[in-house]
Design a protein around this motif. Structure first.
Motif, mmCIF file in Angstrom:
data_model
loop_
_atom_site.group_PDB
_atom_site.id
_atom_site.type_symbol
_atom_site.label_atom_id
_atom_site.label_comp_id
_atom_site.label_asym_id
_atom_site.label_seq_id
_atom_site.Cartn_x
_atom_site.Cartn_y
_atom_site.Cartn_z
ATOM 1 N N UNK A 75 0.816 -1.208 0.000
ATOM 2 C CA UNK A 75 0.000 0.000 0.000
ATOM 3 C C UNK A 75 0.842 1.247 0.000
ATOM 4 N N UNK A 76 0.277 2.324 0.546
ATOM 5 C CA UNK A 76 0.984 3.600 0.606
ATOM 6 C C UNK A 76 0.349 4.494 1.664
ATOM 7 N N UNK A 77 1.078 5.527 2.064
ATOM 8 C CA UNK A 77 0.537 6.586 2.922
ATOM 9 C C UNK A 77 0.300 7.797 2.027
ATOM 10 N N UNK A 78 -0.864 8.387 2.123
ATOM 11 C CA UNK A 78 -1.219 9.549 1.305
ATOM 12 C C UNK A 78 -1.372 10.756 2.208
ATOM 13 N N UNK A 79 -0.649 11.843 1.875
ATOM 14 C CA UNK A 79 -0.787 13.098 2.603
ATOM 15 C C UNK A 79 -1.933 13.884 1.995
ATOM 16 N N UNK A 80 -3.008 14.015 2.736
ATOM 17 C CA UNK A 80 -4.167 14.756 2.259
ATOM 18 C C UNK A 80 -4.118 16.208 2.696
ATOM 19 N N UNK A 85 -4.375 12.694 6.486
ATOM 20 C CA UNK A 85 -3.553 11.615 5.947
ATOM 21 C C UNK A 85 -4.339 10.315 5.948
ATOM 22 N N UNK A 86 -3.980 9.434 5.021
ATOM 23 C CA UNK A 86 -4.658 8.134 4.928
ATOM 24 C C UNK A 86 -3.639 7.040 4.635
ATOM 25 N N UNK A 87 -3.838 5.895 5.255
ATOM 26 C CA UNK A 87 -3.062 4.700 4.938
ATOM 27 C C UNK A 87 -3.905 3.825 4.020
ATOM 28 N N UNK A 88 -3.416 3.593 2.799
ATOM 29 C CA UNK A 88 -4.083 2.691 1.871
ATOM 30 C C UNK A 88 -3.398 1.335 2.004
ATOM 31 N N UNK A 89 -4.112 0.337 2.500
ATOM 32 C CA UNK A 89 -3.542 -0.983 2.746
ATOM 33 C C UNK A 89 -4.145 -1.997 1.779
ATOM 34 N N UNK A 90 -3.267 -2.601 0.974
ATOM 35 C CA UNK A 90 -3.653 -3.588 -0.022
ATOM 36 C C UNK A 90 -3.002 -4.916 0.351
ATOM 37 N N UNK A 124 -7.716 3.721 5.838
ATOM 38 C CA UNK A 124 -7.998 4.058 7.238
ATOM 39 C C UNK A 124 -9.124 3.201 7.811
ATOM 40 N N UNK A 125 -9.097 1.925 7.503
ATOM 41 C CA UNK A 125 -10.070 0.981 8.056
ATOM 42 C C UNK A 125 -11.338 0.805 7.237
ATOM 43 N N UNK A 126 -11.583 1.691 6.276
ATOM 44 C CA UNK A 126 -12.787 1.587 5.441
ATOM 45 C C UNK A 126 -12.477 0.768 4.186
#
Length: 192
Positions: A75-80, A85-90, A124-126
């Motif tokens: 995944x990646x961390x995205x700076x919004x 910020x959001x953690x995209x976990x794949x 972020x858990x969603x």
């Protein structure tokens, strides 16, 4: 996809028929992943892990085929904007099939394709799995060092060849300029 899975099964079947020339093992380690390409901006690497098994099938003197089955968190961390910020976990079930060549007895280089089957996708858990592709194609290049006949370490880079999402892919240019996985993996492996 069916052709790749059938090819992996054929390689493994070949290995079972030459069992005296095949070694099996387990491996695990650290992933440092992100998304590259497309309009992906303000991303940072996300630390994850991989774990699974492999077969090292001897073809001739220094050349081996190594199919693997790995559970991999990427995944990646995205700076919004405004600190959102959001953690995209794949999470994937990755099936790489590598050509492996021993340059010297203890040092090898490897390269080959990889099929990834998406198990889950969360921001972020969603859950956002419905917006991502269920299959990921990639290409691996790496190197390994055998400390002993059984214990080895490896470093591998995987570049995604297919977009993680189908959104806004209307032509070949969009396909090549879309967000793809990028993963650097450090592994410790034990062969039986």
């Amino acid at each position: 996809m069916k052709k790749i899975i059938l090819a992996a099964i054929a390689v493994m079947a070949f290995g079972f028929t030459n069992a005296q020339q095949t070694r099996f093992g387990i491996k695990g380690g650290l992933n440092i992943s992100t998304l590259v390409g497309g309009d992906v901006e303000d991303t940072k690497s996300l630390v994850g892990f991989h774990v699974g098994g492999f077969a090292e099938i001897k073809i001739f003197d220094k050349f081996f085929i190594q199919p693997e089955l790995l559970y991999s968190t990427q995944g990646t961390k995205v700076d919004g904007p405004l600190g959102t910020d959001a953690d995209l976990k794949l999470n994937y079930l990755n099936i790489p099939v590598l050509a492996k060549y021993y340059i010297v007895d203890k040092f090898s280089v490897e390269a080959g394709p990889q099929l990834g089957i998406l198990l889950s996708a969360k921001a972020n858990g969603s859950d956002f799995k419905d917006y991502t592709r269920s299959v990921d194609f990639g290409f691996n290049i790496g190197a390994g060092y055998n400390f002993t006949d059984n214990l080895s370490v490896g470093l591998r880079y995987t570049i995604g060849l297919s977009p993680i999402t189908d959104n806004e892919i209307d032509n070949t240019e969009d396909y090549y300029d879309s967000a793809k996985n990028s993963n650097l993996a450090l592994s410790l492996a034990y062969k039986f």
